[in-house]
Write a protein that holds these residues in place. Structure first.
Motif, PDB file in Angstrom:
ATOM      1  N   ARG A 190     -67.114 -19.616  26.264  1.00 15.01           N
ATOM      2  CA  ARG A 190     -67.305 -20.949  26.825  1.00 15.01           C
ATOM      3  C   ARG A 190     -66.190 -21.290  27.801  1.00 15.01           C
ATOM      4  NH1 ARG A 190     -69.137 -24.720  21.804  1.00 15.01           N
ATOM      5  NH2 ARG A 190     -71.100 -23.644  21.444  1.00 15.01           N
ATOM      6  N   LYS A 191     -66.508 -22.290  28.632  1.00 14.42           N
ATOM      7  CA  LYS A 191     -65.507 -22.719  29.604  1.00 14.42           C
ATOM      8  C   LYS A 191     -64.216 -23.130  28.900  1.00 14.42           C
ATOM      9  CE  LYS A 191     -64.729 -26.074  33.259  1.00 14.42           C
ATOM     10  NZ  LYS A 191     -65.195 -27.265  33.961  1.00 14.42           N
ATOM     11  N   ARG A 192     -64.341 -23.858  27.801  1.00 14.82           N
ATOM     12  CA  ARG A 192     -63.109 -24.338  27.165  1.00 14.82           C
ATOM     13  C   ARG A 192     -62.322 -23.195  26.517  1.00 14.82           C
ATOM     14  NH1 ARG A 192     -66.641 -27.211  23.600  1.00 14.82           N
ATOM     15  NH2 ARG A 192     -66.680 -26.287  21.530  1.00 14.82           N
ATOM     16  N   TYR A 202     -62.422  -9.042  40.697  1.00 14.68           N
ATOM     17  CA  TYR A 202     -63.693  -9.508  40.150  1.00 14.68           C
ATOM     18  C   TYR A 202     -63.412 -10.410  38.962  1.00 14.68           C
ATOM     19  CZ  TYR A 202     -63.280  -5.809  36.611  1.00 14.68           C
ATOM     20  OH  TYR A 202     -62.843  -5.002  35.595  1.00 14.68           O
ATOM     21  N   LEU A 203     -64.264 -11.379  38.795  1.00 21.59           N
ATOM     22  CA  LEU A 203     -64.120 -12.293  37.667  1.00 21.59           C
ATOM     23  C   LEU A 203     -64.904 -11.748  36.492  1.00 21.59           C
ATOM     24  CD1 LEU A 203     -64.512 -15.784  39.388  1.00 21.59           C
ATOM     25  CD2 LEU A 203     -62.443 -14.428  39.069  1.00 21.59           C
ATOM     26  N   LEU A 253     -64.548 -21.700  35.692  1.00 18.57           N
ATOM     27  CA  LEU A 253     -63.265 -22.379  35.864  1.00 18.57           C
ATOM     28  C   LEU A 253     -62.979 -22.716  37.323  1.00 18.57           C
ATOM     29  CD1 LEU A 253     -60.834 -20.585  33.419  1.00 18.57           C
ATOM     30  CD2 LEU A 253     -62.340 -22.503  33.050  1.00 18.57           C
ATOM     31  N   PHE A 254     -63.909 -22.368  38.197  1.00 17.98           N
ATOM     32  CA  PHE A 254     -63.671 -22.557  39.629  1.00 17.98           C
ATOM     33  C   PHE A 254     -64.797 -23.387  40.230  1.00 17.98           C
ATOM     34  CE2 PHE A 254     -61.552 -18.714  38.314  1.00 17.98           C
ATOM     35  CZ  PHE A 254     -60.334 -18.727  38.994  1.00 17.98           C
ATOM     36  N   LEU A 314     -59.083 -19.283  48.246  1.00 19.97           N
ATOM     37  CA  LEU A 314     -59.882 -18.120  47.862  1.00 19.97           C
ATOM     38  C   LEU A 314     -61.069 -17.934  48.787  1.00 19.97           C
ATOM     39  CD1 LEU A 314     -60.270 -18.347  43.966  1.00 19.97           C
ATOM     40  CD2 LEU A 314     -58.980 -16.638  45.257  1.00 19.97           C
ATOM     41  N   SER A 315     -61.408 -16.674  49.056  1.00 20.99           N
ATOM     42  CA  SER A 315     -62.730 -16.404  49.625  1.00 20.99           C
ATOM     43  C   SER A 315     -63.564 -15.732  48.541  1.00 20.99           C
ATOM     44  CB  SER A 315     -62.646 -15.543  50.883  1.00 20.99           C
ATOM     45  OG  SER A 315     -61.841 -14.436  50.664  1.00 20.99           O
TER      46      SER A 315
END
Ligand code: SF4
Ligand code: SF4
Length: 190
Positions: free
Chosen positions: A6-8, A54-55, A62-63, A70-71
Protein backbone atom coordinates in the motif's frame (compact mmCIF):
# COMPACT_ATOMS: atom_id res chain seq x y z
CA UNK A 1 0.77 -3.54 -12.34
CA UNK A 2 -1.20 -4.29 -9.22
CA UNK A 3 0.91 -4.29 -6.11
CA UNK A 4 -0.02 -5.54 -2.66
CA UNK A 5 2.18 -2.89 -1.08
CA UNK A 6 0.00 0.00 0.00
CA UNK A 7 0.92 3.61 -0.42
CA UNK A 8 1.21 4.09 3.32
CA UNK A 9 3.56 1.11 3.59
CA UNK A 10 5.80 2.64 0.95
CA UNK A 11 5.63 5.93 2.88
CA UNK A 12 6.72 4.15 6.07
CA UNK A 13 9.54 2.45 4.16
CA UNK A 14 10.72 5.79 2.79
CA UNK A 15 10.62 7.30 6.31
CA UNK A 16 12.64 4.44 7.75
CA UNK A 17 15.27 4.72 5.03
CA UNK A 18 15.39 8.50 5.46
CA UNK A 19 16.97 7.86 8.87
CA UNK A 20 19.97 5.92 7.59
CA UNK A 21 22.80 6.13 5.09
CA UNK A 22 25.49 3.72 3.95
CA UNK A 23 28.30 5.61 5.70
CA UNK A 24 28.33 7.89 8.74
CA UNK A 25 28.97 10.74 6.27
CA UNK A 26 27.79 11.58 2.74
CA UNK A 27 29.33 8.92 0.49
CA UNK A 28 28.83 11.29 -2.45
CA UNK A 29 31.93 13.13 -1.24
CA UNK A 30 33.99 10.06 -2.20
CA UNK A 31 33.04 10.03 -5.86
CA UNK A 32 31.34 13.32 -6.73
CA UNK A 33 27.99 11.55 -6.33
CA UNK A 34 28.66 9.72 -9.57
CA UNK A 35 25.56 7.54 -9.25
CA UNK A 36 23.49 10.72 -9.45
CA UNK A 37 25.52 12.63 -12.01
CA UNK A 38 26.62 9.94 -14.48
CA UNK A 39 25.58 10.77 -18.03
CA UNK A 40 25.07 7.87 -20.40
CA UNK A 41 27.07 8.77 -23.53
CA UNK A 42 24.89 6.50 -25.69
CA UNK A 43 21.58 7.90 -24.50
CA UNK A 44 18.38 6.06 -25.23
CA UNK A 45 18.07 3.46 -27.99
CA UNK A 46 15.07 1.48 -29.11
CA UNK A 47 15.97 -1.54 -26.97
CA UNK A 48 17.71 0.13 -24.06
CA UNK A 49 16.21 2.87 -21.94
CA UNK A 50 18.46 5.73 -20.99
CA UNK A 51 20.21 4.98 -17.72
CA UNK A 52 17.48 5.58 -15.23
CA UNK A 53 15.67 4.05 -12.34
CA UNK A 54 12.72 1.72 -12.51
CA UNK A 55 10.14 1.94 -9.80
CA UNK A 56 8.96 -1.12 -7.94
CA UNK A 57 5.35 -2.15 -8.56
CA UNK A 58 3.15 0.35 -6.74
CA UNK A 59 5.97 2.73 -5.89
CA UNK A 60 4.59 5.18 -8.42
CA UNK A 61 1.79 5.92 -5.92
CA UNK A 62 4.26 8.10 -4.04
CA UNK A 63 4.69 10.42 -7.01
CA UNK A 64 2.47 12.82 -8.91
CA UNK A 65 4.41 12.31 -12.16
CA UNK A 66 4.57 16.10 -12.35
CA UNK A 67 7.76 16.41 -10.29
CA UNK A 68 9.91 19.02 -11.99
CA UNK A 69 13.13 17.12 -11.14
CA UNK A 70 12.14 13.87 -12.87
CA UNK A 71 11.42 12.75 -16.39
CA UNK A 72 9.14 9.76 -16.73
CA UNK A 73 8.61 6.93 -19.13
CA UNK A 74 6.31 3.94 -19.00
CA UNK A 75 7.45 0.81 -20.74
CA UNK A 76 5.89 -2.63 -21.15
CA UNK A 77 7.45 -5.05 -18.66
CA UNK A 78 7.79 -7.62 -21.43
CA UNK A 79 10.28 -5.40 -23.24
CA UNK A 80 12.91 -5.73 -20.53
CA UNK A 81 14.42 -8.33 -18.27
CA UNK A 82 11.68 -8.45 -15.68
CA UNK A 83 10.02 -11.59 -14.24
CA UNK A 84 7.50 -13.46 -16.38
CA UNK A 85 4.80 -12.57 -13.84
CA UNK A 86 5.25 -8.88 -14.63
CA UNK A 87 2.70 -7.64 -17.14
CA UNK A 88 1.69 -4.11 -18.05
CA UNK A 89 3.66 -0.93 -17.58
CA UNK A 90 6.82 -0.40 -15.59
CA UNK A 91 7.63 3.17 -14.61
CA UNK A 92 11.12 4.47 -15.32
CA UNK A 93 12.33 7.79 -13.94
CA UNK A 94 15.42 9.79 -14.68
CA UNK A 95 16.68 12.78 -12.78
CA UNK A 96 16.82 15.92 -14.79
CA UNK A 97 20.22 17.56 -15.07
CA UNK A 98 21.68 18.65 -12.78
CA UNK A 99 20.33 15.97 -10.44
CA UNK A 100 18.64 17.67 -7.56
CA UNK A 101 16.10 15.41 -5.96
CA UNK A 102 14.42 16.27 -2.69
CA UNK A 103 16.17 13.62 -0.56
CA UNK A 104 12.92 12.45 1.07
CA UNK A 105 11.46 11.76 -2.37
CA UNK A 106 14.22 9.68 -3.94
CA UNK A 107 13.09 6.29 -5.21
CA UNK A 108 13.75 2.93 -3.56
CA UNK A 109 16.63 2.05 -5.84
CA UNK A 110 18.53 5.14 -4.68
CA UNK A 111 17.80 4.35 -1.04
CA UNK A 112 19.13 0.83 -0.77
CA UNK A 113 22.07 1.01 -3.22
CA UNK A 114 24.69 -0.50 -3.04
CA UNK A 115 22.89 -3.39 -1.37
CA UNK A 116 20.72 -5.89 -3.20
CA UNK A 117 18.33 -8.44 -1.72
CA UNK A 118 19.35 -12.02 -2.40
CA UNK A 119 17.31 -15.18 -1.83
CA UNK A 120 19.38 -18.26 -1.10
CA UNK A 121 18.53 -21.73 -2.42
CA UNK A 122 16.93 -22.55 0.93
CA UNK A 123 14.78 -19.44 0.81
CA UNK A 124 16.59 -17.14 3.22
CA UNK A 125 16.79 -13.45 2.52
CA UNK A 126 20.34 -12.09 2.55
CA UNK A 127 21.88 -8.82 1.43
CA UNK A 128 24.75 -8.65 -1.03
CA UNK A 129 26.75 -5.82 -2.55
CA UNK A 130 25.20 -4.92 -5.89
CA UNK A 131 26.48 -7.15 -8.70
CA UNK A 132 24.72 -5.41 -11.56
CA UNK A 133 26.95 -3.98 -14.24
CA UNK A 134 27.03 -0.25 -13.72
CA UNK A 135 28.92 2.12 -15.98
CA UNK A 136 30.68 3.95 -13.14
CA UNK A 137 32.70 2.99 -10.11
CA UNK A 138 31.07 3.07 -6.70
CA UNK A 139 33.77 3.23 -4.00
CA UNK A 140 31.48 1.45 -1.53
CA UNK A 141 31.53 -1.61 -3.79
CA UNK A 142 35.02 -1.31 -5.23
CA UNK A 143 36.66 -0.94 -1.84
CA UNK A 144 34.17 -3.13 0.00
CA UNK A 145 33.75 -0.36 2.53
CA UNK A 146 32.17 -1.11 5.87
CA UNK A 147 28.55 0.05 5.82
CA UNK A 148 26.72 1.30 8.88
CA UNK A 149 24.78 -1.30 10.86
CA UNK A 150 21.73 0.96 10.82
CA UNK A 151 21.72 1.09 7.02
CA UNK A 152 22.14 -2.68 6.71
CA UNK A 153 19.43 -3.36 9.28
CA UNK A 154 16.92 -0.90 7.79
CA UNK A 155 17.55 -2.16 4.27
CA UNK A 156 17.03 -5.75 5.40
CA UNK A 157 13.80 -4.87 7.22
CA UNK A 158 12.48 -3.09 4.17
CA UNK A 159 13.19 -5.95 1.77
CA UNK A 160 11.63 -8.40 4.22
CA UNK A 161 8.41 -6.39 3.88
CA UNK A 162 8.67 -5.85 0.16
CA UNK A 163 9.09 -9.48 -0.82
CA UNK A 164 5.68 -10.22 0.66
CA UNK A 165 4.42 -8.79 -2.61
CA UNK A 166 4.51 -11.66 -5.13
CA UNK A 167 5.73 -9.43 -7.96
CA UNK A 168 8.62 -8.09 -5.93
CA UNK A 169 9.39 -11.58 -4.63
CA UNK A 170 9.60 -12.78 -8.23
CA UNK A 171 11.99 -9.96 -9.11
CA UNK A 172 14.27 -10.68 -6.14
CA UNK A 173 14.18 -14.41 -6.89
CA UNK A 174 14.99 -13.88 -10.56
CA UNK A 175 17.92 -11.57 -9.77
CA UNK A 176 19.20 -14.02 -7.14
CA UNK A 177 19.04 -16.95 -9.54
CA UNK A 178 20.76 -14.92 -12.24
CA UNK A 179 23.60 -14.09 -9.84
CA UNK A 180 24.03 -17.73 -8.91
CA UNK A 181 23.93 -18.86 -12.54
CA UNK A 182 26.41 -16.21 -13.63
CA UNK A 183 28.78 -17.34 -10.89
CA UNK A 184 29.61 -13.78 -9.90
CA UNK A 185 31.40 -13.59 -6.55
CA UNK A 186 28.92 -12.49 -3.93
CA UNK A 187 29.81 -10.23 -1.02
CA UNK A 188 27.28 -10.88 1.73
CA UNK A 189 26.78 -8.14 4.24
CA UNK A 190 23.98 -9.88 6.06
S1 SF4 B 1 26.45 5.06 -3.52
FE1 SF4 B 1 28.52 4.80 -4.38
S2 SF4 B 1 28.49 5.87 -6.35
FE2 SF4 B 1 26.71 6.59 -5.18
S3 SF4 B 1 27.40 8.44 -4.10
FE3 SF4 B 1 27.73 6.71 -2.69
S4 SF4 B 1 29.83 6.07 -3.07
FE4 SF4 B 1 29.23 7.33 -4.81
S1 SF4 C 1 16.75 10.54 -7.35
FE1 SF4 C 1 18.27 11.63 -6.12
S2 SF4 C 1 19.52 10.04 -5.24
FE2 SF4 C 1 18.45 9.13 -6.97
S3 SF4 C 1 19.78 9.39 -8.74
FE3 SF4 C 1 18.45 11.17 -8.69
S4 SF4 C 1 19.59 12.73 -7.58
FE4 SF4 C 1 20.52 10.75 -7.13
Amino acid sequence: MKSKIRKRTYEAIYRLLDQVSPLPYDCGTLCGAVCCTYEDPCGQTEDEPELGIYLLPGEEKLFTQKEDWLSWSREPAEKFDFPLSWHGKVYFVKCKTPPRCPREKRPMQCRTFPLSPHLTDDGFLRLVLCTFQIPYTCPLIEENMELTDSFIQATYTVWKHLIRDPLIFDLVLMDSQDREEDGVPLVFVR
